[in-house]
Design a protein around this motif. Sequence first.
Motif, PDB file in Angstrom:
ATOM      1  N   SER A  97      31.254   9.087   5.714  1.00  0.00           N
ATOM      2  CA  SER A  97      30.381   9.788   4.738  1.00  0.00           C
ATOM      3  C   SER A  97      30.858  10.868   4.159  1.00  0.00           C
ATOM      4  O   SER A  97      31.679  11.507   4.644  1.00  0.00           O
ATOM      5  N   LEU A  98      30.210  11.026   2.680  1.00  0.00           N
ATOM      6  CA  LEU A  98      30.721  12.174   2.002  1.00  0.00           C
ATOM      7  C   LEU A  98      29.342  13.049   1.756  1.00  0.00           C
ATOM      8  O   LEU A  98      28.304  12.541   1.118  1.00  0.00           O
ATOM      9  N   TRP A  99      29.404  14.167   2.066  1.00  0.00           N
ATOM     10  CA  TRP A  99      28.169  15.041   2.028  1.00  0.00           C
ATOM     11  C   TRP A  99      28.451  16.093   0.734  1.00  0.00           C
ATOM     12  O   TRP A  99      29.612  16.603   0.874  1.00  0.00           O
ATOM     13  N   TYR A 100      27.476  16.084  -0.177  1.00  0.00           N
ATOM     14  CA  TYR A 100      27.946  16.779  -1.325  1.00  0.00           C
ATOM     15  C   TYR A 100      26.659  17.753  -1.687  1.00  0.00           C
ATOM     16  O   TYR A 100      25.682  17.428  -1.449  1.00  0.00           O
ATOM     17  N   LEU A 101      26.910  18.718  -2.292  1.00  0.00           N
ATOM     18  CA  LEU A 101      25.924  19.809  -2.814  1.00  0.00           C
ATOM     19  C   LEU A 101      26.446  20.068  -4.245  1.00  0.00           C
ATOM     20  O   LEU A 101      27.285  20.475  -4.724  1.00  0.00           O
ATOM     21  N   MET A 102      25.146  19.952  -4.995  1.00  0.00           N
ATOM     22  CA  MET A 102      25.557  20.189  -6.746  1.00  0.00           C
ATOM     23  C   MET A 102      25.562  21.755  -6.665  1.00  0.00           C
ATOM     24  O   MET A 102      24.775  22.255  -6.006  1.00  0.00           O
ATOM     25  N   ARG A 103      26.234  22.365  -7.462  1.00  0.00           N
ATOM     26  CA  ARG A 103      26.485  23.845  -7.506  1.00  0.00           C
ATOM     27  C   ARG A 103      25.428  24.636  -7.857  1.00  0.00           C
ATOM     28  O   ARG A 103      25.130  25.616  -7.231  1.00  0.00           O
ATOM     29  N   GLU A 104      24.512  23.896  -8.866  1.00  0.00           N
ATOM     30  CA  GLU A 104      23.180  24.678  -8.975  1.00  0.00           C
ATOM     31  C   GLU A 104      22.306  24.724  -7.945  1.00  0.00           C
ATOM     32  O   GLU A 104      21.645  25.765  -7.762  1.00  0.00           O
ATOM     33  N   ASP A 105      22.320  23.871  -6.943  1.00  0.00           N
ATOM     34  CA  ASP A 105      21.702  23.782  -5.733  1.00  0.00           C
ATOM     35  C   ASP A 105      22.031  24.827  -4.708  1.00  0.00           C
ATOM     36  O   ASP A 105      21.237  25.508  -3.882  1.00  0.00           O
ATOM     37  N   ALA A 106      23.462  25.260  -4.943  1.00  0.00           N
ATOM     38  CA  ALA A 106      24.222  26.069  -3.769  1.00  0.00           C
ATOM     39  C   ALA A 106      23.977  27.960  -4.353  1.00  0.00           C
ATOM     40  O   ALA A 106      24.571  28.421  -3.441  1.00  0.00           O
ATOM     41  N   GLU A 107      23.422  27.868  -5.375  1.00  0.00           N
ATOM     42  CA  GLU A 107      23.646  29.450  -5.825  1.00  0.00           C
ATOM     43  C   GLU A 107      22.782  30.173  -5.202  1.00  0.00           C
ATOM     44  O   GLU A 107      23.164  31.242  -5.015  1.00  0.00           O
ATOM     45  N   ASP A 108      21.734  29.925  -4.547  1.00  0.00           N
ATOM     46  CA  ASP A 108      20.520  30.761  -3.822  1.00  0.00           C
ATOM     47  C   ASP A 108      20.622  30.547  -2.464  1.00  0.00           C
ATOM     48  O   ASP A 108      19.747  30.956  -1.714  1.00  0.00           O
TER      49      ASP A 108
END
Length: 190
Positions: A97-108
Amino acid sequence: MTETITTTNDGRFRVRLVPDEDARNPREDFDHLAHVITVDTHLGQYAPVDKDGGPLAEAWERVSWNRWKGIDTFTRWARIFHNAIVIESRPARGPVSLWYLMREDAEDLGMLPEAYLDAERAEYQAWAEGDVYGYIVEEAVDWLRVDDQGATMSTWEEIDACWGHYGFDWAVTAAKQALALHVGRRQVVA
């Protein structure tokens, strides 16, 4: 398999770990920021990690036909065009699987996005492998027979329990903290 983690020096309290047979899939039971695209279920042997692959699932469908470069192409595209953080998971047993996080979700987040993704992946992997536990804190209770003044016995009585600890190390840490809390309470009262 029940495992006694630790017993107090006086032998009056102990904490045990028990496998949690009714643990919920953390991807369905909790809110998550990470999205997961299931790359390979080994011909249907494994269920997809998430039902939908999140906002970039359509892009994955466009490159997934290329078994040799699809993952690299998708990862690079997601990083360049969406500033996404992507990690690949290839467990010994389970779907790729590929796990990903959008940058705007990772800011805080207050932590590295890669560490957050890896923590969500590890939590899911623990559940998928049956590595979920509950702890039971017990106190030794002494009994004295009324009709025979010399006969006594001791039994373990449950005073606290908590289930749903994903991963053995996390469960051991939580169990020891709970035991320390109960022992500390008893010493203050005494």
